[in-house]
Design an enzyme around this catalytic site. Sequence first.
Site, mmCIF file in Angstrom:
data_model
loop_
_atom_site.group_PDB
_atom_site.id
_atom_site.type_symbol
_atom_site.label_atom_id
_atom_site.label_comp_id
_atom_site.label_asym_id
_atom_site.label_seq_id
_atom_site.Cartn_x
_atom_site.Cartn_y
_atom_site.Cartn_z
ATOM 1 C CG HIS A 32 -0.297 0.438 2.469
ATOM 2 N ND1 HIS A 32 0.429 -0.429 3.238
ATOM 3 C CD2 HIS A 32 -0.223 1.637 3.098
ATOM 4 C CE1 HIS A 32 0.903 0.206 4.288
ATOM 5 N NE2 HIS A 32 0.533 1.466 4.238
HETATM 6 C C1 UD1 Z 1 -1.676 5.915 5.949
HETATM 7 C C2 UD1 Z 1 -0.385 6.385 6.600
HETATM 8 C C3 UD1 Z 1 0.640 5.243 6.626
HETATM 9 C C4 UD1 Z 1 0.060 3.958 7.182
HETATM 10 C C5 UD1 Z 1 -1.259 3.619 6.461
HETATM 11 C C6 UD1 Z 1 -1.903 2.400 7.074
HETATM 12 C C7 UD1 Z 1 0.109 8.808 6.236
HETATM 13 C C8 UD1 Z 1 1.028 9.747 5.537
HETATM 14 N N1 UD1 Z 1 0.227 7.488 5.888
HETATM 15 O O1 UD1 Z 1 -1.433 5.689 4.556
HETATM 16 O O2 UD1 Z 1 1.743 5.630 7.426
HETATM 17 O O3 UD1 Z 1 0.955 2.887 6.974
HETATM 18 O O4 UD1 Z 1 -2.157 4.734 6.571
HETATM 19 O O5 UD1 Z 1 -2.974 1.943 6.304
HETATM 20 O O6 UD1 Z 1 -0.673 9.241 7.057
HETATM 21 N N2 UD1 Z 1 -8.773 5.638 1.366
HETATM 22 C C9 UD1 Z 1 -10.049 5.130 1.168
HETATM 23 N N3 UD1 Z 1 -10.683 4.578 2.229
HETATM 24 C C10 UD1 Z 1 -10.123 4.518 3.476
HETATM 25 C C11 UD1 Z 1 -8.824 5.014 3.658
HETATM 26 C C12 UD1 Z 1 -8.160 5.566 2.596
HETATM 27 O O7 UD1 Z 1 -10.589 5.177 0.071
HETATM 28 O O8 UD1 Z 1 -10.773 4.018 4.415
HETATM 29 C C13 UD1 Z 1 -8.064 6.262 0.257
HETATM 30 C C14 UD1 Z 1 -7.758 7.730 0.533
HETATM 31 O O9 UD1 Z 1 -8.824 8.537 0.190
HETATM 32 C C15 UD1 Z 1 -6.528 7.955 -0.316
HETATM 33 C C16 UD1 Z 1 -5.819 6.623 -0.233
HETATM 34 O O10 UD1 Z 1 -6.808 5.650 0.114
HETATM 35 O O11 UD1 Z 1 -6.879 8.225 -1.650
HETATM 36 C C17 UD1 Z 1 -4.681 6.621 0.733
HETATM 37 O O12 UD1 Z 1 -5.113 6.971 2.042
HETATM 38 P P1 UD1 Z 1 -4.245 7.952 2.974
HETATM 39 O O13 UD1 Z 1 -5.010 8.204 4.211
HETATM 40 O O14 UD1 Z 1 -3.749 9.098 2.182
HETATM 41 O O15 UD1 Z 1 -2.938 7.170 3.344
HETATM 42 P P2 UD1 Z 1 -2.592 5.637 3.489
HETATM 43 O O16 UD1 Z 1 -1.957 5.152 2.241
HETATM 44 O O17 UD1 Z 1 -3.751 4.841 4.004
#
Ligand code: UD1
Length: 358
Positions: free
Chosen positions: A207
């Site tokens: 991820h």
């Molecule tokens: C975040 C943390 C990372 C951790 C990870 C665990 C930061 C910088 N990174 O990364 O350290 O290892 O969480 O999972 O804070 N999204 C959804 N649904 C959700 C959650 C996320 O659709 O429930 C989408 C978001 O909108 C975004 C992408 O997934 O487009 C990434 O989510 P984001 O919260 O930016 O960071 P993670 O990659 O989850």
Amino acid sequence: MKVVTIVGARPQFIKAAVVSKAFAHHHIEEVIVHTGQHFDANMSQVFFEEMQIPIPDYNLQVHSLGHGAMTGRMLEEIEKVLIKEAPDKVVVYGDTNSTLAGALAAKKLHIAVVHIEAGLRSYNQRMPEEINRILTDRISDILFCPSEDAVRNLQKEALDQLGAKIICCGDVMYDAAMHFREIASKKHSILEDLALVGKDFVLATIHRQENTDERNSLLRIVEALNRLHQEVEIVLPLHPRTRKKLDEFSITPLFTVTEPFGYLQMIQLLQSTRMVITDSGGLQKEAYFFHKPCVTVREETEWTELVEHGYNTLLPPAQINILPQLYYRLLKNLPDFSKQLYGTGSASEIIAKEILKA
Ligand code: UD1
């Protein structure tokens, strides 16, 4: 003693589950703030339900924004909550944008900051998580470290000489793994559901932004997993970021991909898998907790002791094509897992007692 706990991303719910229980046990009043960073039910709600974490007092619903907007919006909203709640301390976990926003909001209001899982360093400042860790540690008043290596990292940065209290308490994720192990096997039948009973399989997750955001990087990883899949079953629960990118880049895995699993399902799979292949921080340790070899698809890791002791093998994404050979090599040379690197399963108790003392 009143604390405000800031959580927002999946691994923080797991850590908060055991620490909240210890707070309740020691009569520490806790107000939980969910920033909203992870918002899908299978990335958030399922953890609160199955790990019996108290329902958050606030949900700030900040998500799906770029780093600046996300951290900024959280900072603004957390500040309002802290002014209203006036806690003695603010507790933050790990290395996400929610961690940094929580620490910064508290510090500017002169509220003591407690960082759980402090002192980790990958020494790669291109990772957003590394920036979040360094800045959070620098402004924290109490730094709870999961390992001796983490303590040494903070001493190198002289944080102890700058007035912070550094405590090696062990890893709260180890507490969680031990606590939920029994419950997991009673409550779930994920092996049956995935038709994996009695079969060799590999549990994989990918991820990280640096592995998913560019087409070539993600394609190379999926192709290597496709090749390994000719030898052994692979199960990969898809993080929403990875799912989005696979669709966007039209990349099709040939192995089993699923929705994200709950914690108890992961614990069940971890106990039966042959190996873990991941770029997650938490899963590297969980593999070790359940005595499974782990391949980490990254250039470096902040969990350095796992690599030093041969429990974890770093596989830089550029070399991922050797994955099938590596799989067989690691299975032939299984390490002795008897060393206890992350405490004794009482990290959350130590944290609660220290917070009451401070
Ligand atoms: C975040 C943390 C990372 C951790 C990870 C665990 C930061 C910088 N990174 O990364 O350290 O290892 O969480 O999972 O804070 N999204 C959804 N649904 C959700 C959650 C996320 O659709 O429930 C989408 C978001 O909108 C975004 C992408 O997934 O487009 C990434 O989510 P984001 O919260 O930016 O960071 P993670 O990659 O989850």
